[in-house]
Design a protein around this motif. Structure first.
Motif, short mmCIF file in Angstrom:
data_model
loop_
_atom_site.label_atom_id
_atom_site.label_comp_id
_atom_site.label_asym_id
_atom_site.label_seq_id
_atom_site.Cartn_x
_atom_site.Cartn_y
_atom_site.Cartn_z
N GLU A 36 78.90 32.15 45.21
CA GLU A 36 79.10 32.05 43.78
C GLU A 36 80.51 32.56 43.51
OE1 GLU A 36 75.83 33.49 41.32
OE2 GLU A 36 77.32 34.13 39.83
N THR A 37 81.33 31.74 42.83
CA THR A 37 82.73 32.13 42.62
C THR A 37 83.03 32.16 41.12
OG1 THR A 37 83.59 29.86 42.73
CG2 THR A 37 83.37 31.05 44.81
N HIS A 38 83.96 33.04 40.75
CA HIS A 38 84.25 33.27 39.33
C HIS A 38 85.68 32.96 38.96
CE1 HIS A 38 80.51 35.38 40.21
NE2 HIS A 38 80.20 35.08 38.97
N SER A 39 86.41 32.32 39.86
CA SER A 39 87.78 31.88 39.55
C SER A 39 88.17 30.85 40.59
CB SER A 39 88.75 33.07 39.62
OG SER A 39 88.84 33.51 40.96
N GLU A 58 77.93 21.14 47.98
CA GLU A 58 77.61 20.82 46.59
C GLU A 58 78.19 21.90 45.69
OE1 GLU A 58 73.58 19.12 46.68
OE2 GLU A 58 73.36 20.12 44.73
N LEU A 59 78.97 21.50 44.69
CA LEU A 59 79.54 22.47 43.74
C LEU A 59 78.94 22.23 42.37
CD1 LEU A 59 82.10 21.44 45.77
CD2 LEU A 59 83.12 23.39 44.62
N THR A 60 78.48 23.30 41.75
CA THR A 60 77.83 23.20 40.45
C THR A 60 78.43 24.23 39.51
OG1 THR A 60 75.82 22.87 41.76
CG2 THR A 60 75.54 23.07 39.39
N ARG A 61 78.69 23.81 38.28
CA ARG A 61 79.13 24.78 37.26
C ARG A 61 77.95 25.64 36.86
NH1 ARG A 61 83.84 23.11 34.16
NH2 ARG A 61 84.46 21.09 34.99
N LEU A 62 78.17 26.94 36.80
CA LEU A 62 77.12 27.85 36.33
C LEU A 62 77.41 28.24 34.89
CD1 LEU A 62 76.71 30.25 39.37
CD2 LEU A 62 75.30 28.27 38.77
N GLU A 63 76.39 28.20 34.09
CA GLU A 63 76.52 28.63 32.69
C GLU A 63 76.25 30.13 32.63
OE1 GLU A 63 76.94 26.59 29.97
OE2 GLU A 63 77.05 24.72 31.11
N LEU A 64 77.27 30.90 32.43
CA LEU A 64 77.08 32.35 32.31
C LEU A 64 77.09 32.74 30.83
CD1 LEU A 64 79.22 33.77 35.24
CD2 LEU A 64 76.85 32.99 35.22
N ALA A 65 76.32 33.77 30.52
CA ALA A 65 76.13 34.18 29.13
C ALA A 65 77.46 34.50 28.44
CB ALA A 65 75.20 35.39 29.08
N GLU A 102 81.95 32.74 30.91
CA GLU A 102 82.83 32.75 32.08
C GLU A 102 82.66 31.46 32.88
OE1 GLU A 102 83.59 35.52 36.00
OE2 GLU A 102 81.80 35.82 34.78
N GLU A 103 83.75 31.01 33.52
CA GLU A 103 83.72 29.81 34.36
C GLU A 103 83.28 30.18 35.77
OE1 GLU A 103 85.01 26.53 34.27
OE2 GLU A 103 86.25 26.42 32.47
N ALA A 104 82.05 29.91 36.13
CA ALA A 104 81.61 30.22 37.49
C ALA A 104 81.13 28.95 38.19
CB ALA A 104 80.49 31.26 37.45
N ARG A 105 81.14 29.02 39.51
CA ARG A 105 80.68 27.88 40.30
C ARG A 105 79.72 28.35 41.37
NH1 ARG A 105 83.75 26.36 36.85
NH2 ARG A 105 85.32 24.71 36.98
N GLU A 106 78.71 27.53 41.63
CA GLU A 106 77.85 27.75 42.79
C GLU A 106 78.26 26.73 43.85
OE1 GLU A 106 73.71 26.45 42.42
OE2 GLU A 106 73.12 28.27 43.47
#
Ligand SMILES: Nc1ncnc2c1ncn2[C@@H]1O[C@H](COP(=O)(O)OP(=O)(O)OP(=O)(O)O)[C@@H](O)[C@H]1O
Ligand SMILES: [Mg+2]
Length: 154
Positions: free
Chosen positions: A8-11, A127-134, A137-141
């Protein structure tokens, strides 16, 4: 397909770092599909993989959306391909993909899952997926699937 790895990445820099760590995971000769929506981070991850493999500096790895095929390393050890703009499997074949798949290199294919019929049976899937964080923030799985037995990735 076995889900072997999950990040899981945040940038974008964290995605490149995940790519650098992933670099050693693939054999020297392998094909990996990069699946994920527009802007999911497929090219960003490839920058890290190319750097981790010692094939190119991250800043020298650019999107092949319009050029279709980029090669890195001397001799070439990474092919970075983008099938987004192609409409048919035949167009993809005409790029000479079968010869590229035979080359002793890591072949990374953005939008490769558009034409599953042209892929080798032993292709990896990233597989890269955008994660919806509360907090907005732009995160990816990032999940990596190894060819093999069917298994659920959690
Ligand atoms: N955690 C993250 N990982 C990757 N990219 C991120 C992340 N957070 C934000 N971004 C941004 O998302 C964009 C990802 O772009 P990139 O070109 O890598 O996507 P792509 O999946 O290759 O898109 P395309 O399908 O258009 O080729 C970049 O602008 C990057 O800065
Ligand atoms: Mg891209």
């Amino acid at each position: 397909m076995i889900c072997a790895l999950r990040f899981e990445t945040h940038s974008d820099e964290e995605t490149r770092a995940a790519g650098r760590r992933l670099a050693g995971f693939f054999p020297a000769h392998a094909v990996a599909v990069l699946a994920g929506d527009l802007g999911a981070g497929k090219t960003t991850l490839t920058q890290g993989i190319a750097e981790g493999r010692g094939a190119a500096r991250a800043e020298d790895v650019s999107s092949p959306t319009f050029t279709l095929i980029h090669e890195y390393g001397d001799p070439v050890s990474i092919y970075h391909i983008d099938l987004y703009r192609l409409d048919t499997a035949e167009e993809a074949r005409r790029l000479g993909l079968e010869d590229i798949f035979d080359a002793p290199a890591l072949v990374l294919i953005e939008w490769g899952d558009k034409f599953p019929e042209i892929l080798p049976a032993d292709a990896f899937r990233i597989e890269l997926t955008r994660l919806e964080l509360a907090d907005g923030e732009e995160a990816r799985e990032i999940r990596v699937w190894t060819p093999g037995t069917e298994m659920v990735c959690t």
